[in-house]
Scaffold this motif. Structure first.
Motif, mmCIF file in Angstrom:
data_model
loop_
_atom_site.group_PDB
_atom_site.id
_atom_site.type_symbol
_atom_site.label_atom_id
_atom_site.label_comp_id
_atom_site.label_asym_id
_atom_site.label_seq_id
_atom_site.Cartn_x
_atom_site.Cartn_y
_atom_site.Cartn_z
ATOM 1 N N GLN A 68 0.841 -1.186 0.000
ATOM 2 C CA GLN A 68 0.000 0.000 0.000
ATOM 3 C C GLN A 68 0.878 1.238 0.000
ATOM 4 O O GLN A 68 1.787 1.366 0.819
ATOM 5 C CB GLN A 68 -0.911 -0.020 1.216
ATOM 6 N N GLU A 69 0.607 2.147 -0.939
ATOM 7 C CA GLU A 69 1.344 3.410 -1.029
ATOM 8 C C GLU A 69 0.926 4.333 0.114
ATOM 9 O O GLU A 69 -0.240 4.395 0.472
ATOM 10 C CB GLU A 69 1.068 4.086 -2.366
ATOM 11 N N LYS A 70 1.905 5.067 0.670
ATOM 12 C CA LYS A 70 1.589 6.027 1.721
ATOM 13 C C LYS A 70 1.118 7.325 1.072
ATOM 14 O O LYS A 70 1.848 7.930 0.287
ATOM 15 C CB LYS A 70 2.829 6.330 2.553
ATOM 16 N N PRO A 71 -0.094 7.786 1.385
ATOM 17 C CA PRO A 71 -0.537 9.073 0.859
ATOM 18 C C PRO A 71 0.276 10.211 1.477
ATOM 19 O O PRO A 71 0.884 10.044 2.536
ATOM 20 C CB PRO A 71 -1.999 9.163 1.263
ATOM 21 N N GLU A 72 0.288 11.362 0.821
ATOM 22 C CA GLU A 72 1.036 12.538 1.295
ATOM 23 C C GLU A 72 0.606 12.907 2.720
ATOM 24 O O GLU A 72 1.421 13.001 3.610
ATOM 25 C CB GLU A 72 0.718 13.693 0.361
ATOM 26 N N ILE A 73 -0.670 13.176 2.902
ATOM 27 C CA ILE A 73 -1.218 13.461 4.228
ATOM 28 C C ILE A 73 -1.933 12.184 4.641
ATOM 29 O O ILE A 73 -2.878 11.762 3.994
ATOM 30 C CB ILE A 73 -2.203 14.648 4.185
ATOM 31 N N ARG A 74 -1.488 11.574 5.718
ATOM 32 C CA ARG A 74 -1.991 10.243 6.032
ATOM 33 C C ARG A 74 -2.224 10.038 7.522
ATOM 34 O O ARG A 74 -1.721 10.778 8.361
ATOM 35 C CB ARG A 74 -1.002 9.205 5.538
ATOM 36 N N LYS A 75 -2.991 9.015 7.784
ATOM 37 C CA LYS A 75 -3.176 8.548 9.153
ATOM 38 C C LYS A 75 -3.319 7.030 9.095
ATOM 39 O O LYS A 75 -3.644 6.457 8.054
ATOM 40 C CB LYS A 75 -4.386 9.191 9.822
ATOM 41 N N VAL A 76 -3.055 6.388 10.193
ATOM 42 C CA VAL A 76 -3.154 4.932 10.273
ATOM 43 C C VAL A 76 -4.531 4.589 10.834
ATOM 44 O O VAL A 76 -4.978 5.180 11.817
ATOM 45 C CB VAL A 76 -2.051 4.347 11.177
ATOM 46 N N ILE A 77 -5.185 3.641 10.182
ATOM 47 C CA ILE A 77 -6.471 3.181 10.682
ATOM 48 C C ILE A 77 -6.355 1.709 11.079
ATOM 49 O O ILE A 77 -5.613 0.951 10.464
ATOM 50 C CB ILE A 77 -7.606 3.371 9.654
ATOM 51 N N ALA A 78 -7.069 1.327 12.120
ATOM 52 C CA ALA A 78 -7.084 -0.059 12.590
ATOM 53 C C ALA A 78 -8.334 -0.738 12.044
ATOM 54 O O ALA A 78 -9.430 -0.206 12.150
ATOM 55 C CB ALA A 78 -7.085 -0.100 14.112
ATOM 56 N N LEU A 79 -8.147 -1.901 11.459
ATOM 57 C CA LEU A 79 -9.255 -2.696 10.949
ATOM 58 C C LEU A 79 -9.382 -3.936 11.834
ATOM 59 O O LEU A 79 -8.535 -4.827 11.777
ATOM 60 C CB LEU A 79 -8.985 -3.097 9.493
ATOM 61 N N PRO A 80 -10.402 -3.988 12.687
ATOM 62 C CA PRO A 80 -10.532 -5.130 13.600
ATOM 63 C C PRO A 80 -10.785 -6.434 12.849
ATOM 64 O O PRO A 80 -11.500 -6.470 11.856
ATOM 65 C CB PRO A 80 -11.716 -4.762 14.486
ATOM 66 N N ARG A 81 -10.173 -7.482 13.318
ATOM 67 C CA ARG A 81 -10.346 -8.825 12.774
ATOM 68 C C ARG A 81 -10.637 -9.781 13.926
ATOM 69 O O ARG A 81 -10.226 -9.533 15.062
ATOM 70 C CB ARG A 81 -9.071 -9.290 12.047
ATOM 71 N N VAL A 82 -11.301 -10.875 13.628
ATOM 72 C CA VAL A 82 -11.620 -11.933 14.594
ATOM 73 C C VAL A 82 -12.283 -11.317 15.842
ATOM 74 O O VAL A 82 -11.832 -11.510 16.962
ATOM 75 C CB VAL A 82 -10.383 -12.769 14.973
ATOM 76 N N GLY A 83 -13.326 -10.562 15.623
ATOM 77 C CA GLY A 83 -14.067 -9.972 16.737
ATOM 78 C C GLY A 83 -13.276 -8.958 17.538
ATOM 79 O O GLY A 83 -13.562 -8.734 18.700
ATOM 80 N N GLY A 84 -12.257 -8.349 16.932
ATOM 81 C CA GLY A 84 -11.442 -7.348 17.620
ATOM 82 C C GLY A 84 -10.238 -7.919 18.347
ATOM 83 O O GLY A 84 -9.477 -7.168 18.955
ATOM 84 N N LEU A 85 -10.036 -9.243 18.300
ATOM 85 C CA LEU A 85 -8.873 -9.841 18.970
ATOM 86 C C LEU A 85 -7.579 -9.507 18.242
ATOM 87 O O LEU A 85 -6.514 -9.459 18.857
ATOM 88 C CB LEU A 85 -9.032 -11.364 19.063
ATOM 89 N N HIS A 86 -7.664 -9.312 16.937
ATOM 90 C CA HIS A 86 -6.513 -8.946 16.112
ATOM 91 C C HIS A 86 -6.893 -7.737 15.275
ATOM 92 O O HIS A 86 -8.078 -7.430 15.116
ATOM 93 C CB HIS A 86 -6.125 -10.101 15.177
ATOM 94 N N HIS A 87 -5.893 -7.054 14.750
ATOM 95 C CA HIS A 87 -6.144 -5.899 13.898
ATOM 96 C C HIS A 87 -5.190 -5.911 12.710
ATOM 97 O O HIS A 87 -4.087 -6.444 12.796
ATOM 98 C CB HIS A 87 -5.939 -4.586 14.667
ATOM 99 N N ARG A 88 -5.635 -5.322 11.627
ATOM 100 C CA ARG A 88 -4.783 -5.031 10.480
ATOM 101 C C ARG A 88 -4.736 -3.516 10.388
ATOM 102 O O ARG A 88 -5.729 -2.839 10.616
ATOM 103 C CB ARG A 88 -5.384 -5.620 9.211
#
Length: 56
Positions: free
Chosen positions: A29-49
């Motif tokens: 994934q390319e980093k946009p110029e102005i960026r922020k990191v978002i958490a994507l919950p997986r397995v009911g929130g036990l893991h994140h991407r």
């Protein structure tokens, strides 16, 4: 819950011990110029991407 974990394991989890990002692979994934990191919950929130997202 188990099927969610298998999906996470094969699509999101890194396998750095095997010198792979994930078993099925995914594009870098390319980093946009102005960026922020978002958490994507997986397995009911036990893991994140984490992904880059353009900030407003």
């Amino acid at each position: 819950m188990l099927s969610e974990y298998f999906k996470y394991y094969h699509m999101d989890r890194t396998h750095l011990g095997l010198d792979k990002d994930s078993p099925r692979g995914r594009p870098v994934q390319e980093k946009p110029e102005i960026r922020k990191v978002i958490a994507l919950p997986r397995v009911g929130g036990l893991h994140h991407r984490y992904d880059w997202q353009k900030a407003a």
